[in-house]
Design an enzyme around this catalytic site. Structure first.
Site, PDB file in Angstrom:
ATOM      1  N   ASP A   1       0.830  -1.204   0.000  1.00 29.81           N
ATOM      2  CA  ASP A   1       0.000   0.000   0.000  1.00 29.81           C
ATOM      3  C   ASP A   1       0.865   1.255   0.000  1.00 29.81           C
ATOM      4  OD1 ASP A   1      -2.368   1.408   0.016  1.00 29.81           O
ATOM      5  OD2 ASP A   1      -2.626   1.315   2.192  1.00 29.81           O
TER       6      ASP A   1
ATOM      7  N   ASN B   1       1.475   3.328  -2.943  1.00 28.45           N
ATOM      8  CA  ASN B   1       2.099   3.733  -4.210  1.00 28.45           C
ATOM      9  C   ASN B   1       1.640   5.116  -4.661  1.00 28.45           C
ATOM     10  OD1 ASN B   1       3.400   1.282  -4.313  1.00 28.45           O
ATOM     11  ND2 ASN B   1       1.983   0.365  -5.776  1.00 28.45           N
TER      12      ASN B   1
ATOM     13  N   TRP C   1       2.927   7.885  -2.367  1.00 31.92           N
ATOM     14  CA  TRP C   1       4.364   8.063  -2.606  1.00 31.92           C
ATOM     15  C   TRP C   1       4.580   8.975  -3.813  1.00 31.92           C
ATOM     16  CZ3 TRP C   1       7.519   7.021  -6.773  1.00 31.92           C
ATOM     17  CH2 TRP C   1       8.901   6.991  -6.536  1.00 31.92           C
TER      18      TRP C   1
ATOM     19  N   THR D   1     -10.642  -6.702  -5.721  1.00 35.97           N
ATOM     20  CA  THR D   1     -11.886  -6.604  -6.484  1.00 35.97           C
ATOM     21  C   THR D   1     -12.491  -5.214  -6.375  1.00 35.97           C
ATOM     22  OG1 THR D   1     -13.005  -7.565  -4.544  1.00 35.97           O
ATOM     23  CG2 THR D   1     -12.474  -9.058  -6.359  1.00 35.97           C
TER      24      THR D   1
ATOM     25  N   ASN E   1     -10.596  -2.457  -6.451  1.00 37.77           N
ATOM     26  CA  ASN E   1      -9.725  -1.517  -7.164  1.00 37.77           C
ATOM     27  C   ASN E   1     -10.238  -1.124  -8.545  1.00 37.77           C
ATOM     28  OD1 ASN E   1      -6.592  -2.829  -5.808  1.00 37.77           O
ATOM     29  ND2 ASN E   1      -7.914  -1.190  -5.065  1.00 37.77           N
ATOM     30  N   TRP E   2     -11.252  -1.827  -9.047  1.00 37.92           N
ATOM     31  CA  TRP E   2     -11.849  -1.436 -10.331  1.00 37.92           C
ATOM     32  C   TRP E   2     -12.511  -0.066 -10.238  1.00 37.92           C
ATOM     33  CZ3 TRP E   2     -10.369  -4.247 -14.310  1.00 37.92           C
ATOM     34  CH2 TRP E   2     -10.066  -5.597 -14.139  1.00 37.92           C
TER      35      TRP E   2
ATOM     36  N   ARG F   1       1.549  -4.845   6.333  1.00 36.19           N
ATOM     37  CA  ARG F   1       0.897  -3.804   5.539  1.00 36.19           C
ATOM     38  C   ARG F   1       1.728  -2.528   5.618  1.00 36.19           C
ATOM     39  NH1 ARG F   1      -5.254  -2.253   4.236  1.00 36.19           N
ATOM     40  NH2 ARG F   1      -4.793  -0.459   2.927  1.00 36.19           N
TER      41      ARG F   1
ATOM     42  N   SER G   1      -8.544  -4.751   4.660  1.00 39.01           N
ATOM     43  CA  SER G   1      -9.006  -4.497   3.286  1.00 39.01           C
ATOM     44  C   SER G   1      -9.415  -5.763   2.531  1.00 39.01           C
ATOM     45  CB  SER G   1      -7.931  -3.741   2.503  1.00 39.01           C
ATOM     46  OG  SER G   1      -7.694  -2.468   3.081  1.00 39.01           O
TER      47      SER G   1
END
Length: 258
Positions: free
Chosen positions: A38, A40, A43, A84, A86-87, A206, A214
């Site tokens: 987690d 990205n 950052w 699932t 993240n779509w 995590r 999550s």
């Protein structure tokens, strides 16, 4: 109990990192480590860069951590790559994330083969774009005989969906007379999960400072040790993984006993 960045190596600056690795390897190494990668996007935002730049950098970290986990003799490394949920992200970002496996495996697969790493994937593969599925299928096929670290990607994965699917398959087998209701047990349900051939994670990591699961491996992490860090995934280094494992080795795992 959960810790963040517990400084086990404080005061050991004169000791080489390789020596620390060998010392940690003398202790018990978790057979299965699962990581929720987690941070990205955050950052990248801190650096005034597009979110996809963070995902690209994150994949470079996957390479480093995979090699290091193999060096530590970890048997299974599960990485939460795409959920699932993240779509719901912007289409441009999702499209890029779906191209990453092809880009990543296109360059890293020869090294995985050389390192005796076996690639696996859990998740709803049927919804993935064709090019993404083909990249993952090729990696799994080309590494299926490897006997070293299992690099297990959770791609289009959601734990609740996994459990519902397992129960549906059990009900179908019950209706067809393959199993009886009185035979249902924790072990049987586990055998219907996507991870049926793998040991449950002993250590869950995590990154990014978020303190939640999550929808990740809810059944499998019943007795896992949790380790949270504020470090964003693109900044996660071998030292952080070693720190997490050392923390794990200092905990008392009683499984409900005394």
């Amino acid at each position: 109990m959960m810790f963040k960045n517990f400084p086990f190596f404080k005061g050991k600056k004169d000791t080489s990192f390789d020596h620390l690795v060998e010392e940690v390897k003398k202790g018990y190494i978790p057979e299965h480590i699962a990581i929720i990668m987690d941070g990205n996007g955050r950052w990248a935002k801190r650096r005034a860069m597009p979110r996809i730049a963070g995902h690209h950098e994150g994949m470079q970290v996957v390479k480093k951590i995979t090699k290091f986990a193999s060096k530590l003799n970890v048997k299974v490394l599960t990485l939460y790559a795409f959920s699932t949920e993240n779509w719901k992200r912007p289409k441009k970002e999702v499209d890029y994330l779906m191209k990453l496996p092809e880009e990543f495996l296109g360059t890293f697969l020869p090294e995985l083969i050389e390192e005796n790493v076996q690639v696996r994937v859990i998740g709803q593969k049927d919804r993935l774009p064709t090019h993404t599925r083909r990249a993952m299928e090729k990696a799994m096929e080309d590494t299926k005989e490897n006997t070293g670290l299992i690099l297990n990607f959770a791609l289009n994965y959601g734990s609740r969906d996994e459990i519902v699917s397992a129960v549906q398959h059990m009900m179908k087998d019950n209706e067809e007379g393959k199993i009886r209701s009185e035979e249902v047990s924790e072990e049987m349900l586990s055998s219907y999960l996507m991870t049926s051939s793998l040991p449950d994670p002993e250590l869950l990591i995590r990154t990014s400072g978020e303190l939640r699961i999550s929808n990740f491996m809810l059944w499998q992490i019943a007795y896992s040790e949790f380790w949270f860090t504020d470090v964003y995934w693109p900044d996660f280094k071998e030292e952080h993984l070693l720190n997490a494992i050392t923390d794990f080795q200092h905990r008392g795992r009683r499984f409900g006993g005394v």
